[in-house]
Motif scaffolding. Structure first.
Motif, PDB file in Angstrom:
ATOM      1  N   GLU A 103       0.783  -1.235   0.000  1.00 38.81           N
ATOM      2  CA  GLU A 103       0.000   0.000   0.000  1.00 38.81           C
ATOM      3  C   GLU A 103       0.815   1.286   0.000  1.00 38.81           C
ATOM      4  OE1 GLU A 103      -3.596  -0.016   2.424  1.00 38.81           O
ATOM      5  OE2 GLU A 103      -3.061  -2.022   3.125  1.00 38.81           O
ATOM      6  N   ILE A 104       2.125   1.181   0.215  1.00 40.25           N
ATOM      7  CA  ILE A 104       2.970   2.366   0.282  1.00 40.25           C
ATOM      8  C   ILE A 104       4.185   2.170  -0.619  1.00 40.25           C
ATOM      9  CG2 ILE A 104       4.325   3.876   1.787  1.00 40.25           C
ATOM     10  CD1 ILE A 104       2.582   2.970   4.117  1.00 40.25           C
ATOM     11  N   GLY A 105       4.584   3.213  -1.317  1.00 41.44           N
ATOM     12  CA  GLY A 105       5.792   3.187  -2.135  1.00 41.44           C
ATOM     13  C   GLY A 105       6.786   4.211  -1.622  1.00 41.44           C
ATOM     14  N   TYR A 106       8.086   3.924  -1.755  1.00 37.42           N
ATOM     15  CA  TYR A 106       9.123   4.800  -1.217  1.00 37.42           C
ATOM     16  C   TYR A 106      10.095   5.214  -2.314  1.00 37.42           C
ATOM     17  CZ  TYR A 106       7.488   3.008   3.253  1.00 37.42           C
ATOM     18  OH  TYR A 106       6.704   2.658   4.318  1.00 37.42           O
ATOM     19  N   ILE A 107      10.467   6.485  -2.289  1.00 36.75           N
ATOM     20  CA  ILE A 107      11.459   7.016  -3.219  1.00 36.75           C
ATOM     21  C   ILE A 107      12.523   7.704  -2.373  1.00 36.75           C
ATOM     22  CG2 ILE A 107      11.886   8.555  -5.166  1.00 36.75           C
ATOM     23  CD1 ILE A 107       8.811   8.346  -5.718  1.00 36.75           C
ATOM     24  N   PHE A 108      13.768   7.215  -2.469  1.00 34.39           N
ATOM     25  CA  PHE A 108      14.856   7.733  -1.650  1.00 34.39           C
ATOM     26  C   PHE A 108      15.841   8.536  -2.495  1.00 34.39           C
ATOM     27  CE2 PHE A 108      13.418   3.677   0.186  1.00 34.39           C
ATOM     28  CZ  PHE A 108      13.042   4.092   1.452  1.00 34.39           C
ATOM     29  N   GLN A 109      16.641   9.365  -1.815  1.00 33.94           N
ATOM     30  CA  GLN A 109      17.659  10.141  -2.520  1.00 33.94           C
ATOM     31  C   GLN A 109      18.660   9.247  -3.235  1.00 33.94           C
ATOM     32  OE1 GLN A 109      19.551  13.443  -0.412  1.00 33.94           O
ATOM     33  NE2 GLN A 109      17.918  13.394   1.119  1.00 33.94           N
ATOM     34  N   SER A 110      18.936   8.088  -2.654  1.00 35.68           N
ATOM     35  CA  SER A 110      19.965   7.190  -3.190  1.00 35.68           C
ATOM     36  C   SER A 110      19.444   6.296  -4.319  1.00 35.68           C
ATOM     37  CB  SER A 110      20.501   6.303  -2.067  1.00 35.68           C
ATOM     38  OG  SER A 110      19.451   5.523  -1.506  1.00 35.68           O
ATOM     39  N   TYR A 111      18.184   6.463  -4.720  1.00 39.10           N
ATOM     40  CA  TYR A 111      17.526   5.722  -5.797  1.00 39.10           C
ATOM     41  C   TYR A 111      17.182   4.287  -5.409  1.00 39.10           C
ATOM     42  CZ  TYR A 111      19.786   9.589  -8.290  1.00 39.10           C
ATOM     43  OH  TYR A 111      20.247  10.824  -8.666  1.00 39.10           O
ATOM     44  N   ALA A 112      18.051   3.595  -4.649  1.00 37.11           N
ATOM     45  CA  ALA A 112      17.773   2.237  -4.154  1.00 37.11           C
ATOM     46  C   ALA A 112      17.451   1.259  -5.283  1.00 37.11           C
ATOM     47  CB  ALA A 112      16.634   2.263  -3.134  1.00 37.11           C
ATOM     48  N   LEU A 113      18.245   1.302  -6.347  1.00 35.18           N
ATOM     49  CA  LEU A 113      18.093   0.372  -7.467  1.00 35.18           C
ATOM     50  C   LEU A 113      19.139  -0.729  -7.366  1.00 35.18           C
ATOM     51  CD1 LEU A 113      17.626   2.949 -10.378  1.00 35.18           C
ATOM     52  CD2 LEU A 113      15.839   1.793  -9.059  1.00 35.18           C
ATOM     53  N   LEU A 114      18.797  -1.935  -7.820  1.00 31.29           N
ATOM     54  CA  LEU A 114      19.766  -3.032  -7.846  1.00 31.29           C
ATOM     55  C   LEU A 114      20.629  -2.877  -9.092  1.00 31.29           C
ATOM     56  CD1 LEU A 114      17.626  -6.059  -6.643  1.00 31.29           C
ATOM     57  CD2 LEU A 114      19.160  -4.584  -5.344  1.00 31.29           C
TER      58      LEU A 114
END
Length: 230
Positions: A92-103
Motif C-alpha cells: 500500500e505504500i511506495g518509497y522514493i529515496f535520494q539514493s535511488y535504491a536500485l539493484l
C-alpha cells in the motif's frame, strides 16, 4: 493541480519523536498535527534538521512515534507489529529515496518488475504494468539499461516507476530532487503531478527547494520539529 478531496487517509495527531544520545534527549518532532489528502501532492518543506525526514519515516511506518498517533486509513500504524507493517509497506505504500535504491545488476525493467514480485502481484499483470510505469516516467527507450548506464535523473525516474508499480495508495519521497539540477528537478515534479492525475496516488515528499512549492496541492512548513504554517 488536483482537486484536493476533503477526506484524508493519513492523519498525524500530536506526534512527538525523541532520541537519546550521549548528551541526553533530543526532541526531533514536537507535537505534529497534519493530514495527507488522497489524490494530491503534499510537500513538507523546511531546512535541514527541521524534522522532515523523521516525520516522513513515521508516515510510512519505518519508525514509531514517542507519543501521539499516526493513522493510515484509520489504522494506527504505530500499534502494528513489524510483520504487519511489512505487508502494508509492500502493498500500500511506495518509497522514493535520494539514493535511488536500485539493484545495479538489474535493468530498469527488471528493477520495476521486482516491486511487483515483492508485492505479490499476479504474474499475468507484470508486463503491462511495468511498461505502463516506465512509459509514465518517460523511459520506454531506456528500459533495458542498467543503473550505471543511466543518468542521475533517469535513475530517479526508474525509482519512481518502481515505487508506483504495485499501485500503492501513497508514495513517500525524501528529497527526491536534491541531487538533480533545476531543470531535471522540475521534470520530476511534473512526473509526480502526472502520477497524481493519472493514477490517483497520493504523494508526500520532503524538499527545501522553494522553486518547487508552487506545484504542490498542500504545503507544510516545518521549523525545529514543528509545523508552523500550512
Amino acid at each position: 493541480m488536483a482537486q484536493v478531496k476533503d477526506e484524508s487517509f493519513l492523519e498525524v495527531r500530536n506526534v512527538h519523536r525523541s532520541f537519546w544520545s550521549g548528551g541526553g534527549r533530543v526532541d526531533v518532532l514536537r507535537g505534529i498535527d497534519m493530514s495527507v489528502p488522497s489524490g494530491a501532492l503534499t510537500m513538507l518543506r523546511g531546512r535541514s534538521g527541521s524534522g522532515k525526514t523523521t516525520l516522513l519515516n513515521l508516515l510510512g511506518g519505518l519508525d514509531r512515534p514517542s507519543a501521539g498517533e499516526v493513522l493510515f486509513k484509520n489504522r494506527a500504524l504505530h500499534q502494528w507489529s513489524d510483520r504487519q507493517l511489512t505487508v502494508i509497506r509492500r502493498q500500500e505504500i511506495g518509497y522514493i529515496f535520494q539514493s535511488y535504491a536500485l539493484l545495479p545488476l538489474l535493468t530498469a525493467w527488471e528493477n520495476v518488475e521486482l516491486s511487483l514480485r515483492m508485492a505479490g502481484t499476479s504474474r499475468t499483470q507484470w508486463k503491462e504494468r511495468v511498461a505502463r510505469c516506465l512509459e509514465l516516467v518517460g523511459l520506454t527507450k531506456r528500459m533495458h539499461h542498467r543503473p550505471s548506464e543511466l543518468s542521475g535523473g533517469e535513475q530517479q525516474r526508474v525509482a519512481i516507476a518502481k515505487a508506483m508499480a504495485h499501485r500503492p495508495h501513497l508514495l513517500l519521497a525524501d528529497e527526491p530532487t536534491a541531487e538533480l539540477d533545476s531543470q531535471m528537478a522540475a521534470h520530476i515534479i511534473a512526473i509526480f503531478r502526472d502520477i497524481v492525475e493519472a493514477e490517483g496516488i497520493a504523494i508526500c515528499m520532503t524538499t527545501h527547494d522553494s522553486t518547487l512549492w508552487g506545484a504542490a496541492d498542500v504545503v507544510y512548513q516545518m521549523v525545529d520539529g514543528r509545523i508552523v504554517t500550512q
